[in-house]
Every structure is written in structure tokens, then in C-alpha cells.
Design a protein around this motif. Sequence first.
Motif, PDB file in Angstrom:
ATOM      1  N   THR A 344       0.847  -1.198   0.000  1.00 62.33           N
ATOM      2  CA  THR A 344       0.000   0.000   0.000  1.00 62.33           C
ATOM      3  C   THR A 344       0.883   1.249   0.000  1.00 62.33           C
ATOM      4  OG1 THR A 344      -1.811   1.150   1.105  1.00 62.33           O
ATOM      5  CG2 THR A 344      -0.250   0.043   2.546  1.00 62.33           C
ATOM      6  N   ASP A 345       0.260   2.400   0.009  1.00 61.51           N
ATOM      7  CA  ASP A 345       1.003   3.654  -0.019  1.00 61.51           C
ATOM      8  C   ASP A 345       1.855   3.831   1.255  1.00 61.51           C
ATOM      9  OD1 ASP A 345       0.537   6.438  -1.691  1.00 61.51           O
ATOM     10  OD2 ASP A 345       1.229   6.776   0.366  1.00 61.51           O
ATOM     11  N   ASP A 346       3.024   4.457   1.088  1.00 61.09           N
ATOM     12  CA  ASP A 346       3.917   4.729   2.228  1.00 61.09           C
ATOM     13  C   ASP A 346       3.171   5.404   3.375  1.00 61.09           C
ATOM     14  OD1 ASP A 346       5.836   3.908   0.527  1.00 61.09           O
ATOM     15  OD2 ASP A 346       6.955   5.806   0.459  1.00 61.09           O
ATOM     16  N   TYR A 347       2.213   6.278   3.007  1.00 59.28           N
ATOM     17  CA  TYR A 347       1.559   7.115   4.007  1.00 59.28           C
ATOM     18  C   TYR A 347       0.813   6.304   5.065  1.00 59.28           C
ATOM     19  CZ  TYR A 347       0.008  11.712   5.565  1.00 59.28           C
ATOM     20  OH  TYR A 347      -0.177  12.865   6.295  1.00 59.28           O
ATOM     21  N   LEU A 348       0.395   5.089   4.693  1.00 58.55           N
ATOM     22  CA  LEU A 348      -0.384   4.285   5.644  1.00 58.55           C
ATOM     23  C   LEU A 348       0.482   3.402   6.541  1.00 58.55           C
ATOM     24  CD1 LEU A 348      -3.469   3.143   3.528  1.00 58.55           C
ATOM     25  CD2 LEU A 348      -3.072   5.282   4.742  1.00 58.55           C
ATOM     26  N   MET A 349       1.763   3.292   6.209  1.00 62.47           N
ATOM     27  CA  MET A 349       2.628   2.341   6.943  1.00 62.47           C
ATOM     28  C   MET A 349       2.625   2.516   8.466  1.00 62.47           C
ATOM     29  SD  MET A 349       3.906  -0.198   5.543  1.00 62.47           S
ATOM     30  CE  MET A 349       3.121  -0.666   4.032  1.00 62.47           C
ATOM     31  N   PRO A 350       2.670   3.782   8.986  1.00 59.61           N
ATOM     32  CA  PRO A 350       2.684   3.903  10.462  1.00 59.61           C
ATOM     33  C   PRO A 350       1.423   3.357  11.128  1.00 59.61           C
ATOM     34  CG  PRO A 350       3.129   6.028   9.407  1.00 59.61           C
ATOM     35  CD  PRO A 350       2.810   5.084   8.315  1.00 59.61           C
ATOM     36  N   LEU A 351       0.345   3.218  10.352  1.00 58.35           N
ATOM     37  CA  LEU A 351      -0.881   2.659  10.941  1.00 58.35           C
ATOM     38  C   LEU A 351      -0.846   1.130  10.939  1.00 58.35           C
ATOM     39  CD1 LEU A 351      -3.556   4.958   9.248  1.00 58.35           C
ATOM     40  CD2 LEU A 351      -2.804   5.031  11.635  1.00 58.35           C
ATOM     41  N   LEU A 352       0.007   0.567  10.098  1.00 64.92           N
ATOM     42  CA  LEU A 352       0.000  -0.891   9.939  1.00 64.92           C
ATOM     43  C   LEU A 352       1.123  -1.584  10.696  1.00 64.92           C
ATOM     44  CD1 LEU A 352      -0.763  -1.114   6.101  1.00 64.92           C
ATOM     45  CD2 LEU A 352      -2.331  -0.806   8.014  1.00 64.92           C
ATOM     46  N   ALA A 353       2.328  -1.032  10.600  1.00 66.39           N
ATOM     47  CA  ALA A 353       3.506  -1.755  11.110  1.00 66.39           C
ATOM     48  C   ALA A 353       3.470  -1.977  12.612  1.00 66.39           C
ATOM     49  CB  ALA A 353       4.773  -0.989  10.721  1.00 66.39           C
ATOM     50  N   ILE A 354       2.737  -1.138  13.332  1.00 63.53           N
ATOM     51  CA  ILE A 354       2.708  -1.274  14.796  1.00 63.53           C
ATOM     52  C   ILE A 354       1.862  -2.478  15.240  1.00 63.53           C
ATOM     53  CG2 ILE A 354       0.730   0.280  15.231  1.00 63.53           C
ATOM     54  CD1 ILE A 354       4.000   0.069  17.254  1.00 63.53           C
ATOM     55  N   ILE A 355       0.919  -2.881  14.416  1.00 62.92           N
ATOM     56  CA  ILE A 355      -0.037  -3.923  14.840  1.00 62.92           C
ATOM     57  C   ILE A 355       0.645  -5.261  15.152  1.00 62.92           C
ATOM     58  CG2 ILE A 355      -2.097  -5.235  14.148  1.00 62.92           C
ATOM     59  CD1 ILE A 355      -2.911  -2.622  12.608  1.00 62.92           C
ATOM     60  N   PRO A 356       1.509  -5.783  14.272  1.00 66.64           N
ATOM     61  CA  PRO A 356       2.197  -7.034  14.641  1.00 66.64           C
ATOM     62  C   PRO A 356       2.991  -6.884  15.938  1.00 66.64           C
ATOM     63  CG  PRO A 356       2.592  -6.501  12.339  1.00 66.64           C
ATOM     64  CD  PRO A 356       1.861  -5.340  12.924  1.00 66.64           C
ATOM     65  N   LEU A 357       3.573  -5.701  16.158  1.00 65.02           N
ATOM     66  CA  LEU A 357       4.361  -5.503  17.381  1.00 65.02           C
ATOM     67  C   LEU A 357       3.460  -5.538  18.619  1.00 65.02           C
ATOM     68  CD1 LEU A 357       6.873  -2.701  16.285  1.00 65.02           C
ATOM     69  CD2 LEU A 357       7.128  -5.180  16.156  1.00 65.02           C
ATOM     70  N   GLN A 358       2.278  -4.947  18.500  1.00 70.53           N
ATOM     71  CA  GLN A 358       1.332  -4.987  19.637  1.00 70.53           C
ATOM     72  C   GLN A 358       0.911  -6.429  19.913  1.00 70.53           C
ATOM     73  OE1 GLN A 358      -1.832  -2.440  18.129  1.00 70.53           O
ATOM     74  NE2 GLN A 358      -0.899  -0.577  18.936  1.00 70.53           N
ATOM     75  N   LEU A 359       0.635  -7.161  18.837  1.00 71.80           N
ATOM     76  CA  LEU A 359       0.138  -8.535  19.032  1.00 71.80           C
ATOM     77  C   LEU A 359       1.247  -9.492  19.484  1.00 71.80           C
ATOM     78  CD1 LEU A 359      -2.427  -8.541  16.122  1.00 71.80           C
ATOM     79  CD2 LEU A 359      -2.969  -9.045  18.515  1.00 71.80           C
ATOM     80  N   ILE A 360       2.454  -9.258  19.032  1.00 64.12           N
ATOM     81  CA  ILE A 360       3.580 -10.094  19.511  1.00 64.12           C
ATOM     82  C   ILE A 360       3.764  -9.837  21.012  1.00 64.12           C
ATOM     83  CG2 ILE A 360       6.098 -10.423  19.416  1.00 64.12           C
ATOM     84  CD1 ILE A 360       5.913  -9.912  16.354  1.00 64.12           C
ATOM     85  N   ALA A 361       3.767  -8.554  21.403  1.00 63.57           N
ATOM     86  CA  ALA A 361       3.941  -8.218  22.826  1.00 63.57           C
ATOM     87  C   ALA A 361       2.844  -8.876  23.655  1.00 63.57           C
ATOM     88  CB  ALA A 361       3.910  -6.700  23.019  1.00 63.57           C
ATOM     89  N   TYR A 362       1.619  -8.782  23.154  1.00 61.67           N
ATOM     90  CA  TYR A 362       0.491  -9.377  23.883  1.00 61.67           C
ATOM     91  C   TYR A 362       0.717 -10.875  24.111  1.00 61.67           C
ATOM     92  CZ  TYR A 362      -3.969 -11.569  24.738  1.00 61.67           C
ATOM     93  OH  TYR A 362      -4.951 -12.367  25.294  1.00 61.67           O
TER      94      TYR A 362
END
Length: 385
Positions: A344-362
Motif C-alpha cells: 500500500t502507499d507509504d503514508y499508511l505504513m505507520p498505521l500498519l507496522a505497529i499492529i504485529p508488534l502490539q500482538l507479539i507483545a500481547y
Amino acid sequence: MYIYNKDMKSVEKEQLVVNWNADRAEKNGYDHFMLKEIHEEKDVLRRTLGEYVESVKTFLNKMPDMSKYDKIHIVACGSAMHTGMIAKAIFESYAEVETVVEIASEYRYKKVFYDERTLVIVVSQSGETADTIASLRKAKEDGIDTLAIVNVVSSTIAREADNVLYIRAGVEVAVATTKAYLLQVAMFLLLNLKLMYERHKITSQKLSEFLKLLKKSPDYVEKVIAGEKDYFAIAEKIYNDQNIFFIGRGIDYAMCLEGSLKLKEISYIHSEAYQAGELKHGTISLIENHTKVIVLMTDRDLSLKTISNIKEVKARGADIVLITRQELDSDYDFVSEKVVLPKTDDYLMPLLAIIPLQLIAYQVAKLRDCDIDKPRNLAKSVTVE
Ligand code: M6R
């Protein structure tokens, strides 16, 4: 137990045992509020964008006038401060506005260089964080314009700032913030578009395209959350470690800070985030055989540099967990585990990349049997200095 029909005749009914209690019901069936709140991210994002981006006109009306400012200070604590780091990367690269990010507990006591062309933005989920309130009051006393990005309506910060943008994440129960973090990032993405528009960096046509793109972001968020099982499998590989490092460059580093905080605050694993190029100035001495290094690589311009940093730690025996995007994915032989984010567009990356990190931490915290929603020594709202 006997059950009777309306004629008072005893009837047989099949029993269904529901293994839920009031607590579980409140969590909508999720084991923890944190997981529930991560799963809500797509919905709250859709709702908030719906409110602010109904049309270009609504957007322009709802966003504050930023034309007068040539410098921005973002002041906050913890995860809210990390969203400020993302904002700095975006404001400086897209809108070309100098942005300073400061931790509120420092800002309130230091000599600050600002003037009438500076906007102080305070960010807070609760709106009650003592150091952030003190920083806001300091700026106001000095006659500097203030803007608050807040979740809790009518909180102290929301009431005292000159202007407020509500993120409308709804109630966030888990001490570790997830959905509020994501919406703070979304709010900064919106604010950046206003800055760009006012500075003639984009036409109204381009603005409308960016807004349409942002409106599609909840679909991508949903897609990334759907990869949950893969992230949980990564958690299985790292949950017994004592030390975990996060590295990235530019905006990826800003997200590493948040990934690292999320992991340490709920799993109690020692973790640090570094700009990928900085490790070799000391910290690389901590890397030994099978030290886990989580690498965030979504920035196309910096990916080759990040790859060379990966090779440096790999050569010292590190196990690499790579989080990247489809456009940068390849058959990297140095990677032990990999998450590939959708194209997807670069602009959306900060909304996406954090999710795996949140779920891994969980999941790491769950595997370590930690009190995920209420980690030791922490409060949801830090109202003391
Ligand atoms: O309510 P605030 O956003 O002002 O809180 C700031 C920090 O205390 C908060 O983000 C904290 O770092 C979280 N526990 C992180 O998950």
C-alpha cells in the motif's frame, strides 16, 4: 433443576454450559482487554476518520489553522510521546515543518525556545497526565498557542488547551495503550495533510486523494490484524528470552520505540529500541548467539542501509525477526522470522507496522503468564509527577 411450561408441566431442556463470567462478557469474549482493544482498532479508526474526513470541506473545517506556525513542539509521555516521534518524521519530510519532540517530565523544567510562531501540541490518551498538564500550562503561561490531541472528553488537558482534537478511541481499559496510540498516529497523519495544504505542498485534488487513501486504511488494518496467528507463532519463538532489541531507521525507529515499550511493560522482558545505525557505537557488544533482534523495515529510502545493519548483528549471531512490507520483501537469507505487510502507499505504513508488534507483545506476555491488562507498578493514568 426443573423447568415447567405455562401449563405447569415439567419439561426437559438441553443444558448449555456457558464458560463466561461478567468479566469475560465485558471483554466481548476476548481473554484480555488489550486483545479486545487491538481488535477494535479497525472500527475506531473507521469511525474517527468518518468524522474528520466526511468530505474535503469537513476536513478543512475540523482541522485547526496551522498557517501561522513555522515550528512545532510535541510534548507527551510514553506511547503518546512515541506518536510525536512519528509526527516529527512526517511533518519534517512531507510538510517541511521543523518539529521538536520532548518528554513532558523534561519539558516542564527546561529552558524552552519558542515564540509566537511556535505551536505546542500536547498528546494524551487520558488527558490527565501530570507532567503533560504542567507542560501545557507552562506554554500557556508563556503566551504560546497550544493544541491538544486527547481521547478522554472534557479531561483537564482537553479543557485547558486552546484547541483540541479528540481521537474518539472510546474507553481504553488495558494499561498498555493500543487503539488510542493508533488513533493519535491517524490524527497526526490528518494534521500533516492540513500543514501540507496550507503550505501549498499539495493541491486540493491531491488532498482529496490522500483523504480517500486514509479512508481505506481501516481495511488494511483489518487485514494486518487477521495475520494474528503468524505473530503469535513468532511470540512462541521469543518469549523465553531475557533481552530483545528493536532496530529501525527514520519513522521505523519511532515505531520500534513503541514496539519495545509495549513488550517490556506487559511481558517484563528487558528490551531496547535503537536507530539501526547506532548499535555499532556500543550496544552491539550485547549481541551474542541467538539474541533476538526485531527489525522494522518499511521505509523504502532507507532499506538498503537497514539491511547492512541487519548483517552486522547477524554476523554476531543474532536471530532476526523482520517486519517489512511486500514492496521490500525478498528471499533474505539472514532472517529467522518474517512478517510481510500488505502492499500500500507509504503514508499508511505507520498505521500498519505497529499492529504485529502490539500482538507479539500481547502473546509474549500471555505465554509468560503476566497480568496483561494491569502490569505491575503501572497505572493507566499517571496523575502524579
Ligand atoms: O494518558 P497518556 O496518554 O497521557 O499517558 C501517557 C503514558 O503514561 C502512556 O502512554 C503509557 O506509556 C502507556 N502505559 C503505554 O502503553
